[in-house]
Design an enzyme around this catalytic site. Structure first.
Site: not given
Length: 321
Positions: A113, A248, A278
């Protein structure tokens, strides 16, 4: 002052949008459960034929068009992904071939990520040392390929997509545009909190994502707040001077908790987790492109990027548009 300046952005999503209600038909969950704990309302899932490289290529083309740059001018492509098309070659080389800009530098970065932040920092360094004059930095993922669709605690959290930015080296004034500061970190001690249980060198299989969500949440809030402070100090900027934070997009509660810890107004946080879930390395550039295209992020704004992912890896970068 030689800086790498963001001159364009683009993004791409798979055609299939899957709502929480549709997820509830696959696993034992509800829309209310997902929204309350994550803020996610939908995600996009790649169909057969939609790959990390195809999404990355589409996002890259849109970024090039936005910047007014021809693909032949790109001398560097860095693609952040944890879900490459193949073990090798690098997916970045496939994007390079798709764009028709052969001969330059092209490689992948794997920091999950945080991958886009790692790629952005690497591209910034290479551009400022003369490796190239113009670069594409891409975050692209097909995380749906590594999800355990019987694990309701993880499969509802992720989606697929891609985002890209064009970076160009420019000689700017001290208060001009460009990347001002970047800080990157990693701590492999906590790898068992967020990982994939497979790989070429261990099981010989791709494996599935595994996560201990509560522990990841706790580390994320602390690590992100610390690295944001580092970047602000390095750039000589106060938190109140930042116009936008593009984080993020993992969990709405992490975004809120990090903002509170730094004393930032939630009005300054770009949030797209409700739309995309996500998307790992794609989430930061995807959210950035959304906020640029809808007019929130404007020329002259100070924008902070931040992310944390499996490894653990984490980082932040401050840029003036």
């Amino acid at each position: 002052m030689i800086r790498a300046v963001i001159t364009g952005s683009g993004s791409a999503l798979p055609e299939q949008c899957v709502t929480n209600a549709e997820m509830a038909k696959r696993v034992d969950t509800t829309d209310e459960w997902i929204v309350e704990r994550t803020g996610i309302r939908q995600r996009y899932i790649a169909a057969e034929g939609e790959t990390t490289s195809s999404l990355a290529t589409e996002a890259a083309r849109k970024a090039l068009e936005d910047a007014g740059v021809d693909a032949s001018e790109i001398g560097l492509i860095i693609l952040a992904t944890a879900t490459p098309d193949h073990t090798f070659p690098a997916t970045a080389t496939q994007v390079q071939a798709n764009l028709g800009c052969r001969g330059g530098v092209a490689f992948d970065v794997q920091a999950v990520c945080s991958g886009f932040l790692y790629a952005l920092g690497t591209a910034d360094s290479l551009l400022r040392t003369g490796m190239a004059k113009k670069a594409l930095v891409i975050g692209a993922e097909t995380f749906s390929r590594i999800l355990d669709w019987e694990d309701r605690t993880t499969c509802v959290l992720f989606g697929d997509g891609a985002g890209a930015v064009v970076l160009e080296v420019r000689d700017t004034a001290d208060d001009g545009p460009g990347i001002l500061a970047t800080k990157l970190h990693a701590d492999g001690e906590h790898k068992d909190l967020l990982y994939v249980d497979g790989g070429p060198s261990t099981t010989g299989e791709v494996g599935k994502l595994r996560m201990k969500g509560r522990e990841v949440f706790r580390h994320a809030v602390v690590n992100l707040a610390d690295v944001l402070k580092e970047v602000l100090e390095d750039a000589g900027v106060e938190s109140g001077d930042v116009d936008w934070v593009v984080p993020h997009q993992a969990n709405a509660r992490i975004l809120d908790a990090t903002a509170r810890k730094l004393g930032l107004s939630t009005d300054k946080i770009v949030v797209t987790v409700d739309q995309h879930a996500n998307t790992s390395a794609a989430s930061v550039p995807l959210a950035f492109d959304v906020a640029r295209k809808d007019g929130r992020i404007k020329q002259g704004d100070l924008v902070m990027f931040e992310a944390m992912g499996g490894g653990f890896t984490w980082g932040a970068s401050l840029a003036r548009m």
